[in-house]
Design a protein around this motif. Structure first.
Motif, PDB file in Angstrom:
ATOM      1  N   VAL A 327      11.535  38.103  21.344  1.00 40.90           N
ATOM      2  CA  VAL A 327      11.529  37.249  20.155  1.00 40.90           C
ATOM      3  C   VAL A 327      10.118  37.253  19.589  1.00 40.90           C
ATOM      4  N   GLY A 328      10.001  37.591  18.314  1.00 38.45           N
ATOM      5  CA  GLY A 328       8.700  37.589  17.649  1.00 38.45           C
ATOM      6  C   GLY A 328       8.761  36.807  16.358  1.00 38.45           C
ATOM      7  N   GLN A 329       7.641  36.185  16.005  1.00 43.54           N
ATOM      8  CA  GLN A 329       7.604  35.394  14.777  1.00 43.54           C
ATOM      9  C   GLN A 329       6.190  35.380  14.218  1.00 43.54           C
ATOM     10  N   ARG A 330       6.103  35.385  12.881  1.00 45.68           N
ATOM     11  CA  ARG A 330       4.802  35.289  12.231  1.00 45.68           C
ATOM     12  C   ARG A 330       4.829  34.170  11.206  1.00 45.68           C
ATOM     13  N   ASN A 331       3.848  33.261  11.305  1.00 44.90           N
ATOM     14  CA  ASN A 331       3.675  32.187  10.346  1.00 44.90           C
ATOM     15  C   ASN A 331       2.369  32.393   9.593  1.00 44.90           C
ATOM     16  N   GLU A 332       1.992  31.408   8.818  1.00 41.61           N
ATOM     17  CA  GLU A 332       0.804  31.549   7.988  1.00 41.61           C
ATOM     18  C   GLU A 332      -0.460  31.750   8.813  1.00 41.61           C
ATOM     19  N   LYS A 333      -0.592  30.998   9.911  1.00 40.23           N
ATOM     20  CA  LYS A 333      -1.827  31.063  10.689  1.00 40.23           C
ATOM     21  C   LYS A 333      -1.583  31.361  12.169  1.00 40.23           C
ATOM     22  N   SER A 334      -0.416  31.854  12.506  1.00 37.86           N
ATOM     23  CA  SER A 334      -0.144  32.172  13.908  1.00 37.86           C
ATOM     24  C   SER A 334       0.988  33.191  13.991  1.00 37.86           C
ATOM     25  N   ASN A 335       1.043  33.881  15.109  1.00 38.91           N
ATOM     26  CA  ASN A 335       2.162  34.765  15.400  1.00 38.91           C
ATOM     27  C   ASN A 335       2.291  34.899  16.909  1.00 38.91           C
ATOM     28  N   PHE A 336       3.478  35.221  17.369  1.00 34.90           N
ATOM     29  CA  PHE A 336       3.701  35.389  18.807  1.00 34.90           C
ATOM     30  C   PHE A 336       4.812  36.404  19.035  1.00 34.90           C
ATOM     31  N   ASN A 337       4.839  36.907  20.257  1.00 36.52           N
ATOM     32  CA  ASN A 337       5.924  37.781  20.710  1.00 36.52           C
ATOM     33  C   ASN A 337       6.155  37.512  22.193  1.00 36.52           C
ATOM     34  N   ALA A 338       7.387  37.181  22.541  1.00 37.48           N
ATOM     35  CA  ALA A 338       7.747  36.909  23.937  1.00 37.48           C
ATOM     36  C   ALA A 338       8.904  37.818  24.321  1.00 37.48           C
ATOM     37  N   SER A 339       8.895  38.311  25.560  1.00 39.73           N
ATOM     38  CA  SER A 339       9.939  39.242  25.986  1.00 39.73           C
ATOM     39  C   SER A 339      10.260  39.049  27.459  1.00 39.73           C
ATOM     40  N   PHE A 340      11.483  39.438  27.818  1.00 41.13           N
ATOM     41  CA  PHE A 340      11.937  39.423  29.210  1.00 41.13           C
ATOM     42  C   PHE A 340      12.772  40.671  29.448  1.00 41.13           C
ATOM     43  N   GLN A 341      12.563  41.285  30.611  1.00 39.25           N
ATOM     44  CA  GLN A 341      13.337  42.465  30.964  1.00 39.25           C
ATOM     45  C   GLN A 341      13.817  42.376  32.405  1.00 39.25           C
ATOM     46  N   PHE A 360       8.097  39.409  32.482  1.00 40.30           N
ATOM     47  CA  PHE A 360       7.984  38.451  31.385  1.00 40.30           C
ATOM     48  C   PHE A 360       6.624  38.623  30.735  1.00 40.30           C
ATOM     49  N   ARG A 361       6.605  38.672  29.383  1.00 43.64           N
ATOM     50  CA  ARG A 361       5.347  38.839  28.651  1.00 43.64           C
ATOM     51  C   ARG A 361       5.323  37.898  27.451  1.00 43.64           C
ATOM     52  N   MET A 362       4.113  37.345  27.178  1.00 42.27           N
ATOM     53  CA  MET A 362       3.923  36.449  26.045  1.00 42.27           C
ATOM     54  C   MET A 362       2.578  36.762  25.400  1.00 42.27           C
ATOM     55  N   ASN A 363       2.569  37.100  24.104  1.00 45.73           N
ATOM     56  CA  ASN A 363       1.345  37.337  23.335  1.00 45.73           C
ATOM     57  C   ASN A 363       1.296  36.354  22.178  1.00 45.73           C
ATOM     58  N   LEU A 364       0.120  35.742  21.965  1.00 43.70           N
ATOM     59  CA  LEU A 364      -0.033  34.704  20.944  1.00 43.70           C
ATOM     60  C   LEU A 364      -1.346  34.911  20.199  1.00 43.70           C
ATOM     61  N   ASP A 365      -1.284  34.872  18.858  1.00 43.56           N
ATOM     62  CA  ASP A 365      -2.467  34.948  18.001  1.00 43.56           C
ATOM     63  C   ASP A 365      -2.544  33.680  17.152  1.00 43.56           C
ATOM     64  N   LEU A 366      -3.749  33.091  17.058  1.00 44.51           N
ATOM     65  CA  LEU A 366      -3.947  31.862  16.292  1.00 44.51           C
ATOM     66  C   LEU A 366      -5.168  31.999  15.398  1.00 44.51           C
ATOM     67  N   GLU A 367      -5.042  31.517  14.165  1.00 43.84           N
ATOM     68  CA  GLU A 367      -6.197  31.391  13.280  1.00 43.84           C
ATOM     69  C   GLU A 367      -6.626  29.930  13.300  1.00 43.84           C
ATOM     70  N   LEU A 368      -7.673  29.628  14.063  1.00 41.53           N
ATOM     71  CA  LEU A 368      -8.140  28.248  14.203  1.00 41.53           C
ATOM     72  C   LEU A 368      -8.937  27.797  12.997  1.00 41.53           C
TER      73      LEU A 368
END
Length: 505
Positions: A327-341, A360-368
């Motif tokens: 599952v991945g999502q991008r918003n105005e100031k953040s985005n993430f991608n999480a996965s399970f296999q 299990f993997r989780m990546n998160l980007d934030l514009e503070l």
């Protein structure tokens, strides 16, 4: 009277300007807006920006974008760049001025991937054709066509000069990669592996290829000049998926299920003749000690009275299955991608349960802050394998010395299945029945791995960027072996059994 009225009008106008700073600010700024399409269809996730000012935006699912810039930041024409993965970028010169400017783009497919952007060996994202050294890139579009069980397997047949070979046929084992052939007779020939900025010394068999966004490879002396002596055999840098590639406001859900089977493709024909004397009844002639008597010419020209399909008894058609969701999502100031296999490979060795892995993997980007952003990621993987014991005298090693007249499915004198005492004298002492070993000896290989990454980037000025990152990669492996009491060897001797455990961290 008229004098007083003029003063009231002037005071009112001043008050309106004080209460409406946005209107004054709008006149002093420039709004760049537009739409990006390809073949008339909206192209979400396209990056639009002014190169000289490091300002821009990302298109939404309808291909639209908009951002505000201060015209005073540039006194001469600047470059407005539109770039999207898999498409040829467009660079357009514009002059900054207060007001609104609409800039639309029509991007064309980059069929030959001539404009692929790479980051390995350079300080910033650079077009592949503009680097001073050769960088091979394999993106997710190529990987997902035929995902491999490990990242290195995804390079097979896709990178020139890269040789990817299987170390053994055991499920869950990582392949070996060589860039431009062997480089040393005694030293290590493995390339430097980097995963999301972390130098990895552990096996890549724990990482699933569905999580990979792209792989970049540098071969030859260029790798050593860029990354030091550790990269003398080349560099393989792996980037996992993040939500940054999505359009603004977009949510992406990926589900993949794969099922198939593995079989023993080719076998070497067995020798069905022997050099021993036989009686009139077709049995082996034996001496006083019970040993078989060889012919004087020692030529294997006598046929066995009965033969068995030993390879057919030991090997089977093994099924494998992979379940993957992200599952991945991008918003105005953040985005993430999480996965399970979840991956399970039965293997082709009969009686063994094979290999089972969960990731299990989780990546998160934030514009503070407009000048401060943060990237973080975490990965956890565990695997369990019912390993085959291929030490001297066991399993596959012993199978190579078996004579074709031995029935591996025959019961032992005590009634237990798979005959253990199969040695025929004179013969090699290395013979063994793999089926008996696998049904009695438990050999387990458990692996656990955790990886964490954190990167902070601060840009106080347009020409200055501070970057700090920390990485953590830790793995453990436990090998457990259990030989039961009463285990029968190939000569018929009975052992007392043993238990052993080896932990590697």
């Amino acid at each position: 009277m008229h004098h007083v009225l003029r003063r009231l009008i002037a005071a009112s106008a001043t008050l309106i300007l004080l209460l409406s700073p946005d209107a004054a600010q709008a006149q002093a700024t420039m709004t760049i807006t537009g739409r990006v399409t390809s073949n008339g269809q909206p192209l979400g996730g396209t990056q639009i920006g002014i190169v000289e000012l490091s300002a821009g935006a990302v298109t939404d699912q309808q291909g639209r974008y908009s951002f505000i810039i201060d015209p005073a930041r540039a006194s001469k024409p600047v470059s407005l760049l539109a770039r999207s993965i898999g498409y040829r970028p467009i660079r357009r010169s514009i002059t900054l001025s207060a007001g609104r400017s609409e800039q639309n783009f029509e991007l064309e497919k980059d069929v030959l991937n001539l404009e692929t952007v790479v980051t390995t060996g350079v300080s910033d994202a650079t077009s592949q054709k503009k680097t001073t050294f050769a960088v091979a890139a394999v993106d997710n579009a190529q990987i997902k066509e035929a995902p491999a069980s490990s990242p290195l397997g995804a390079l097979a047949g896709r990178v020139a000069g890269a040789s990817v070979t299987a170390v053994n046929g055991e499920p869950g084992s990582a392949p070996r990669i060589r860039l431009r052939g062997p480089t040393s007779l005694t030293g290590s020939q493995d390339p430097l592996i980097i995963v999301d900025g972390t130098i990895s010394r552990l096996s890549l068999a724990d990482i699933n290829s569905e999580d990979i966004e792209r792989i970049e490879v540098i071969k030859g002396a260029a790798a050593s000049s860029l990354y030091g002596s550790d990269a003398a055999n080349g560099v393989v840098q792996i980037f996992t998926k993040r939500g940054a590639a999505l359009a603004a406001g977009q949510t992406s859900v990926t589900v993949r299920n794969e099922y198939g089977s593995n079989d023993l493709r080719k076998t070497v024909p067995n020798n069905f003749s022997h050099p021993y004397k036989v009686t009139a009844a077709g049995e082996f002639a034996r001496d006083a000690n019970g040993n078989r008597v060889q012919e004087d010419d020692k030529i294997s020209d006598n046929s066995y009275p009965k033969v068995f399909d030993q390879l057919g008894n030991v090997f089977r058609s093994g099924q494998f299955m992979t379940n993957y969701i992200s599952v991945g999502q991008r918003n105005e100031k953040s985005n993430f991608n999480a996965s399970f296999q979840n991956s399970k490979d039965q293997g082709i060795a009969n009686l063994l349960s094979g290999y089972n892995r969960q990731n299990f993997r989780m990546n998160l980007d934030l514009e503070l802050h407009p000048k401060l952003d943060l990237q973080t990621g975490a990965f956890y993987g565990q695997s369990k394998a019912d390993a085959s014991d291929d030490s001297s005298g066991d399993a596959f090693f012993g199978l190579r010395f078996l004579e074709p007249n031995i029935d591996l499915l025959e019961n032992n004198p005590n009634g237990t299945p798979y005959k253990a005492a199969i040695r025929q004298t004179p013969a090699s002492g290395n013979v063994s029945n793999p089926l008996y070993n696998w049904s009695n000896i438990q050999s387990l290989n458990d692996r656990n791995r955790f990886t964490g990454t954190l990167k902070v980037r601060y840009r106080p000025f347009q020409w200055l960027t501070y970057e700090a990152n920390t990485n953590f990669d830790r793995g453990s492996r436990e090998l457990r072996r259990y030989v039961p009491l009463g285990y029968i060897g190939s000569t018929g001797t009975v052992s007392k059994g043993n238990i052993s455990s080896d932990v590697d961290q």
